[in-house]
Scaffold this motif. Structure first.
Motif, mmCIF file in Angstrom:
data_model
loop_
_atom_site.group_PDB
_atom_site.id
_atom_site.type_symbol
_atom_site.label_atom_id
_atom_site.label_comp_id
_atom_site.label_asym_id
_atom_site.label_seq_id
_atom_site.Cartn_x
_atom_site.Cartn_y
_atom_site.Cartn_z
ATOM 1 N N TYR A 143 0.805 -1.219 0.000
ATOM 2 C CA TYR A 143 0.000 0.000 0.000
ATOM 3 C C TYR A 143 0.839 1.270 0.000
ATOM 4 C CZ TYR A 143 -4.559 -2.107 0.190
ATOM 5 O OH TYR A 143 -5.696 -2.778 -0.154
ATOM 6 N N LEU A 144 2.055 1.198 0.499
ATOM 7 C CA LEU A 144 2.915 2.380 0.479
ATOM 8 C C LEU A 144 3.620 2.546 -0.865
ATOM 9 C CD1 LEU A 144 4.490 2.283 4.060
ATOM 10 C CD2 LEU A 144 2.610 3.709 3.234
ATOM 11 N N LEU A 145 3.765 1.453 -1.625
ATOM 12 C CA LEU A 145 4.448 1.533 -2.922
ATOM 13 C C LEU A 145 3.495 1.849 -4.066
ATOM 14 C CD1 LEU A 145 6.959 -1.465 -2.716
ATOM 15 C CD2 LEU A 145 7.474 0.972 -2.597
ATOM 16 N N THR A 146 2.216 1.519 -3.923
ATOM 17 C CA THR A 146 1.277 1.717 -5.024
ATOM 18 C C THR A 146 1.105 3.195 -5.407
ATOM 19 O OG1 THR A 146 0.078 -0.319 -4.491
ATOM 20 C CG2 THR A 146 -1.077 1.310 -5.821
ATOM 21 N N PRO A 147 0.819 4.114 -4.463
ATOM 22 C CA PRO A 147 0.670 5.519 -4.856
ATOM 23 C C PRO A 147 1.918 6.130 -5.497
ATOM 24 C CG PRO A 147 -0.311 5.159 -2.705
ATOM 25 C CD PRO A 147 0.451 3.921 -3.040
ATOM 26 N N PRO A 148 3.137 5.885 -4.955
ATOM 27 C CA PRO A 148 4.320 6.412 -5.650
ATOM 28 C C PRO A 148 4.468 5.854 -7.066
ATOM 29 C CG PRO A 148 4.893 5.807 -3.409
ATOM 30 C CD PRO A 148 3.512 5.296 -3.652
ATOM 31 N N THR A 149 4.076 4.585 -7.252
ATOM 32 C CA THR A 149 4.121 4.003 -8.592
ATOM 33 C C THR A 149 3.186 4.749 -9.526
ATOM 34 O OG1 THR A 149 4.607 1.824 -7.658
ATOM 35 C CG2 THR A 149 3.815 1.894 -9.928
ATOM 36 N N GLU A 150 1.984 5.044 -9.045
ATOM 37 C CA GLU A 150 1.018 5.804 -9.851
ATOM 38 C C GLU A 150 1.562 7.186 -10.183
ATOM 39 O OE1 GLU A 150 -3.116 3.860 -8.066
ATOM 40 O OE2 GLU A 150 -2.254 5.635 -7.124
ATOM 41 N N ILE A 151 2.212 7.817 -9.208
ATOM 42 C CA ILE A 151 2.781 9.151 -9.440
ATOM 43 C C ILE A 151 3.899 9.086 -10.470
ATOM 44 C CG2 ILE A 151 4.129 10.998 -8.360
ATOM 45 C CD1 ILE A 151 2.465 10.540 -5.814
ATOM 46 N N LEU A 152 4.739 8.051 -10.402
ATOM 47 C CA LEU A 152 5.814 7.893 -11.389
ATOM 48 C C LEU A 152 5.253 7.735 -12.798
ATOM 49 C CD1 LEU A 152 8.358 5.540 -9.566
ATOM 50 C CD2 LEU A 152 8.728 7.916 -10.253
#
Length: 328
Positions: A143-152
């Motif tokens: 859950y902490l990696l999913t939003p940064p992935t979306e932002i990238l």
């Protein structure tokens, strides 16, 4: 010359991470390493800009993985998906037009989200299969990696077109109607919560659908016993980062490019449905697709991402609050 040096560095990093992935057993560490490998191979493909060159470079970079002693399906399937993703990134990069967002950019972003999720799932198969709800570090990593992935992914799309700053300024510009947009977002967030709760209830009681929640606080009860930094990070990821990234991708890029070409009705339906599919939970597809359609209409009416982002964040926050109040 500079691009070649960067490409070589990314190729080396991809190889190191692939080798590390083949010898890592901790599920949480696997998530971080697999995502880092995907980012490196994606950036490599973006620089190369040629699908075949990207596929060959990724194939060679991941040699440490497909030559490892893990099960054949694990060591071949993961590099294959990485190659497919790299070829798509290279193809998209080659055909993207400077300064102009097109519908294929939104579809591309959606496909990238799905492929990264598939890669992370395949990476976890290399180690011992484990359920998210039974492994707190793994749940936090997911859950902490999913939003940064979306932002990238969003930054890659906007950056390739050279419009990061103009896009943000146009869609998040604070004007005299700023507070009215915030108020609209808060109100629509409440409306969305009511509508989705109603639809979920109808699915469950009338359609006899066994609903599987996307809310980590629902299916991982252990989270409620962790206060402080862990809770704060989870809430920031769910309530702040995810709404911003998803609104830029699904409203600003996908829906914003679809409606001038396909018309309002089809753009609302298609972009909303893709938003529902992106959450990869078939039991919540209809409620989340309806939420996406509501957010599309908010963006269409206001021509600003401020109210849709506030509405999205409000809905996510209410979901977290309701889950915590029930579980406590």
């Amino acid at each position: 010359m500079k691009k070649r040096a960067v490409a070589l560095a990314l190729w080396i990093v991809s190889g190191i991470l692939a080798d590390l992935l083949a010898h890592t057993t901790d599920p949480g560490a696997i998530m971080f390493v697999a995502l880092g490998m995907s980012v490196a191979t994606g950036a490599l493909a973006l620089i190369l800009g040629r699908p075949l060159w990207a596929a060959l470079a990724i194939l060679l970079a991941l040699a440490g993985l497909w030559l490892s002693p893990v099960r054949p399906i694990d060591r071949w399937l993961l590099p294959l998906v990485e190659m497919i993703m790299g070829m798509m990134v290279a193809w998209w990069s080659r055909h993207a037009k400077e300064g102009r967002i097109a519908p294929q950019d939104g579809f591309f972003g959606f496909i990238m989200l799905v492929l990264v999720s598939v890669i992370l799932s395949l990476a976890l198969m290399i180690g011992q299969p484990v359920a998210l709800s039974s492994n707190l570090p793994l749940l936090l990593a997911a859950y902490l990696l999913t939003p940064p992935t979306e932002i990238l992914i969003v930054l890659m799309i906007l950056g390739r077109h050279g419009i990061i700053r103009p896009f943000i300024q146009r869609n998040y510009q604070w004007t005299r109607r700023g507070w009215s947009l915030v108020g609209l977002g808060l109100a629509m967030g409440l409306v969305m919560s009511f509508v989705i709760t109603l639809l979920v209830g109808l699915e469950s009681r009338v359609g006899h659908v066994a609903i599987q929640s996307n809310n980590p606080f629902v299916y991982a009860h252990g989270l409620i016993h962790h206060a402080g930094l862990i809770m704060l990070l989870m809430i920031v990821a769910i309530v702040v980062m995810a709404p911003v990234a998803e609104e830029i991708l699904f409203r600003g890029i996908l829906f914003g490019s679809l409606w001038p070409i396909w018309g309002l009705t089809w753009a609302v339906i298609v972009a909303g449905t893709i938003f529902g599919l992106a959450h990869m939970n078939l039991t919540l597809l209809i409620p989340l697709a309806c939420a996406g359609m509501i957010l599309n209409l908010i963006y269409y009416k206001t021509r600003s991402l401020i109210p849709s982002t506030i509405a999205h964040a409000t809905f996510n926050l209410l979901s977290v609050i309701m889950a915590l109040s029930v579980l406590r």
